[in-house]
Write an enzyme that holds these catalytic residues in place. Structure first.
Site, PDB file in Angstrom:
ATOM      1  N   LYS A   1      47.817  42.105  27.923  1.00  0.00           N
ATOM      2  CA  LYS A   1      46.877  40.960  27.395  1.00  0.00           C
ATOM      3  C   LYS A   1      47.693  40.607  25.988  1.00  0.00           C
ATOM      4  O   LYS A   1      47.361  40.466  24.869  1.00  0.00           O
ATOM      5  CB  LYS A   1      45.440  41.777  26.844  1.00  0.00           C
ATOM      6  CG  LYS A   1      44.547  40.701  26.676  1.00  0.00           C
ATOM      7  CD  LYS A   1      43.922  39.707  27.653  1.00  0.00           C
ATOM      8  CE  LYS A   1      42.941  38.547  27.214  1.00  0.00           C
ATOM      9  NZ  LYS A   1      42.710  37.556  28.141  1.00  0.00           N
TER      10      LYS A   1
ATOM     11  N   ASP B   1      43.444  52.200  34.003  1.00  0.00           N
ATOM     12  CA  ASP B   1      42.077  53.001  34.697  1.00  0.00           C
ATOM     13  C   ASP B   1      41.326  52.120  35.256  1.00  0.00           C
ATOM     14  O   ASP B   1      40.778  52.345  36.400  1.00  0.00           O
ATOM     15  CB  ASP B   1      41.393  53.448  33.138  1.00  0.00           C
ATOM     16  CG  ASP B   1      40.055  54.360  33.705  1.00  0.00           C
ATOM     17  OD1 ASP B   1      40.058  55.040  34.577  1.00  0.00           O
ATOM     18  OD2 ASP B   1      38.967  53.872  32.947  1.00  0.00           O
TER      19      ASP B   1
ATOM     20  N   ASP C   1      43.357  40.034  32.654  1.00  0.00           N
ATOM     21  CA  ASP C   1      42.067  39.108  33.391  1.00  0.00           C
ATOM     22  C   ASP C   1      42.599  38.554  34.862  1.00  0.00           C
ATOM     23  O   ASP C   1      41.928  38.636  35.660  1.00  0.00           O
ATOM     24  CB  ASP C   1      41.587  38.296  32.550  1.00  0.00           C
ATOM     25  CG  ASP C   1      42.629  37.289  31.615  1.00  0.00           C
ATOM     26  OD1 ASP C   1      43.687  37.805  31.730  1.00  0.00           O
ATOM     27  OD2 ASP C   1      42.205  36.410  30.896  1.00  0.00           O
TER      28      ASP C   1
ATOM     29  N   TYR D   1      42.600  55.641  24.630  1.00  0.00           N
ATOM     30  CA  TYR D   1      42.128  56.976  24.797  1.00  0.00           C
ATOM     31  C   TYR D   1      42.473  57.727  23.846  1.00  0.00           C
ATOM     32  O   TYR D   1      41.679  58.589  23.609  1.00  0.00           O
ATOM     33  CB  TYR D   1      43.008  57.155  26.181  1.00  0.00           C
ATOM     34  CG  TYR D   1      42.093  56.664  27.402  1.00  0.00           C
ATOM     35  CD1 TYR D   1      42.001  55.484  27.626  1.00  0.00           C
ATOM     36  CD2 TYR D   1      41.573  57.599  28.421  1.00  0.00           C
ATOM     37  CE1 TYR D   1      41.503  54.926  28.720  1.00  0.00           C
ATOM     38  CE2 TYR D   1      40.742  57.357  29.251  1.00  0.00           C
ATOM     39  CZ  TYR D   1      40.906  56.051  29.802  1.00  0.00           C
ATOM     40  OH  TYR D   1      40.193  55.358  30.866  1.00  0.00           O
TER      41      TYR D   1
ATOM     42  N   ASP E   1      40.470  51.489  39.741  1.00  0.00           N
ATOM     43  CA  ASP E   1      39.151  51.652  40.550  1.00  0.00           C
ATOM     44  C   ASP E   1      38.927  50.491  41.177  1.00  0.00           C
ATOM     45  O   ASP E   1      38.441  50.590  42.273  1.00  0.00           O
ATOM     46  CB  ASP E   1      38.050  51.744  39.333  1.00  0.00           C
ATOM     47  CG  ASP E   1      37.575  53.119  39.210  1.00  0.00           C
ATOM     48  OD1 ASP E   1      38.362  54.072  39.346  1.00  0.00           O
ATOM     49  OD2 ASP E   1      36.480  53.464  38.917  1.00  0.00           O
TER      50      ASP E   1
HETATM   51  C1  IPM Z   1      40.606  58.410  35.825  1.00  0.00           C
HETATM   52  C2  IPM Z   1      39.081  58.984  34.946  1.00  0.00           C
HETATM   53  C3  IPM Z   1      39.417  59.336  33.765  1.00  0.00           C
HETATM   54  C4  IPM Z   1      39.968  58.314  32.953  1.00  0.00           C
HETATM   55  C5  IPM Z   1      38.033  60.038  32.970  1.00  0.00           C
HETATM   56  C6  IPM Z   1      37.333  61.086  33.810  1.00  0.00           C
HETATM   57  C7  IPM Z   1      38.334  60.084  31.397  1.00  0.00           C
HETATM   58  O1  IPM Z   1      38.353  57.558  35.059  1.00  0.00           O
HETATM   59  O2  IPM Z   1      41.302  59.355  35.728  1.00  0.00           O
HETATM   60  O3  IPM Z   1      40.828  57.355  35.729  1.00  0.00           O
HETATM   61  O4  IPM Z   1      39.329  57.326  32.438  1.00  0.00           O
HETATM   62  O5  IPM Z   1      41.219  58.255  32.843  1.00  0.00           O
HETATM   63 MN    MN Z   2      39.297  55.983  35.961  1.00  0.00          MN
END
Ligand code: IPM
Ligand code: MN
Length: 356
Positions: free
Chosen positions: A186, A243, A219, A141, A247
């Site tokens: 990884k 990240d 993975d 990042y 999700d």
């Molecule tokens: C998160 C979001 C952020 C990230 C984006 C909005 C930059 O997806 O907080 O998970 O990737 O960290």
């Molecule tokens: Mn995110």
């Protein structure tokens, strides 16, 4: 207690869920005799519109002066042209860097009343209680980025010191739980992963011999997270893997609208935001789920303000509302409840639990 809190509603559903967070702060302030001084700032697309900058100096200043920062969400289709030079997300990344919040905590605990909402079988969800500890201010990042014609690269860089400090924090948190860390990397391909592995092993062996560690490739983890999620306690990982996996983990609880997060810098200051983004598809309709935001407020009480009882009250009130199915339509499709209704119900329950 007295605390200064920076309030950044941001874009999309951010302002809608933030309104409920502010209502909750008023209730908790009143019940506990606390004074929360709120300073509002603009960030993300909203800040690009007004200042041409996703993190204006004034907002940065408000945040670095505050005890804690509450953030709604940033981003949206209006600002997401890939050719654009300024993007809302840059505001959030710059803020994380400015505050030095290197550790992102994302707890994942499915609620029994809502397990049917998860695409994952209920039997697999029994006992799931995961705490993700995602490194937040390093890695790909923040490494150099380069683009020249048909070629581009993003550098992923980590130092031993960066890995040590987050490993220590994860270990302290693991001690308050089941004392097991799963480190995800990884290492069969990436040099940074090999540095992580060595460092995690050394820090834990020398400073936290009572905390167990396993290493899992990312993975494999992506698969295990949905096939045996109850096997994990603390999951420690680098920025990008964290990240993506968080999700995925949102699917376990049934809705992105339930996951809070805390980003800490080690001296008690923190940035608190829901894991869901700006959800432009539902923004402005008043139907966004405020729970992730309200649970982020609870995390702020616990990690930055030392208000442990208040944190628990908010969490208990949220669990009660979910048990009563006082939830938005992302959780119960037939629900006609609005963001406001759920926020009010949580506040009412907090008042009741706080007593006279
Ligand atoms: C998160 C979001 C952020 C990230 C984006 C909005 C930059 O997806 O907080 O998970 O990737 O960290
Ligand atoms: Mn995110």
């Amino acid at each position: 207690m007295k605390a200064t809190i920076a309030v950044l509603p941001g874009d999309g559903v951010g302002p809608e869920v933030m309104a409920e967070a502010l209502a909750l702060l008023r209730v908790v302030a009143e019940c506990g005799g606390h004074t929360f001084t709120l300073c509002e700032g603009v960030i993300g697309g909203a800040a690009i519109d007004v200042h041409g900058n996703p993190l204006p100096d004034q907002t940065r200043e408000i945040c670095t002066q505050a005890h804690a920062v509450l953030l709604g969400a940033v981003g949206g289709p209006r600002w997401s042209n890939p050719q654009a030079v300024v993007r809302p997300e840059q505001g959030l990344l710059a803020l994380r860097a400015a505050l030095g919040v290197h550790a992102n905590l994302r707890p994942v605990t499915p609620h029994p009343a809502l397990m049917r909402r998860s695409p994952i079988k209920g039997s697999l969800l029994q006992g799931v209680d995961i705490l993700f500890v995602r490194e937040l201010t390093g890695g790909i990042y923040f490494g150099d980025k380069y683009r020249d014609g048909d070629v581009a690269f993003d550098v992923c860089r980590y130092s031993v010191a960066e890995v040590e400090r987050i490993t220590r924090l994860a270990a302290v948190l693991a001690r308050g739980r089941r004392r097991h860390i799963t480190h995800v990397d990884k290492a069969n391909v990436l040099e940074t992963s090999r540095l992580w592995r060595e460092t995690v092993d050394r820090v834990l062996a020398t400073e936290f011999p009572d905390v167990q560690v396993s290493h899992v490739l990312v993975d494999t983890m992506a698969m295990q997270l949905v096939t045996r999620p109850s096997a994990y306690d603390v999951i420690l990982t680098e920025n990008l893997f964290g990240d993506i996996l968080t999700d995925e983990a949102a699917a376990l609880v049934g809705s992105m609208g339930l996951l809070p997060s805390a980003s800490l810098n080690g001296d008690g200051r923190g940035l608190y935001e829901p894991v869901h983004g700006s959800a432009p598809d539902i923004a402005g309709h008043g139907v966004a789920n405020p729970i992730a935001m309200l649970l982020s407020v609870a995390m702020m009480f616990r990690h930055s303000l030392g208000l442990h009882d208040e944190a628990r009250l908010v969490e208990d009130a949220v669990v009660w509302c979910m048990g009563q199915r006082i939830v938005t339509r992302d959780l119960v499709a037939s629900s006609r409840l609005h963001t406001r209704d759920v926020g009010k119900a949580v506040c009412r329950k907090v008042r009741e639990l706080a007593g006279p």
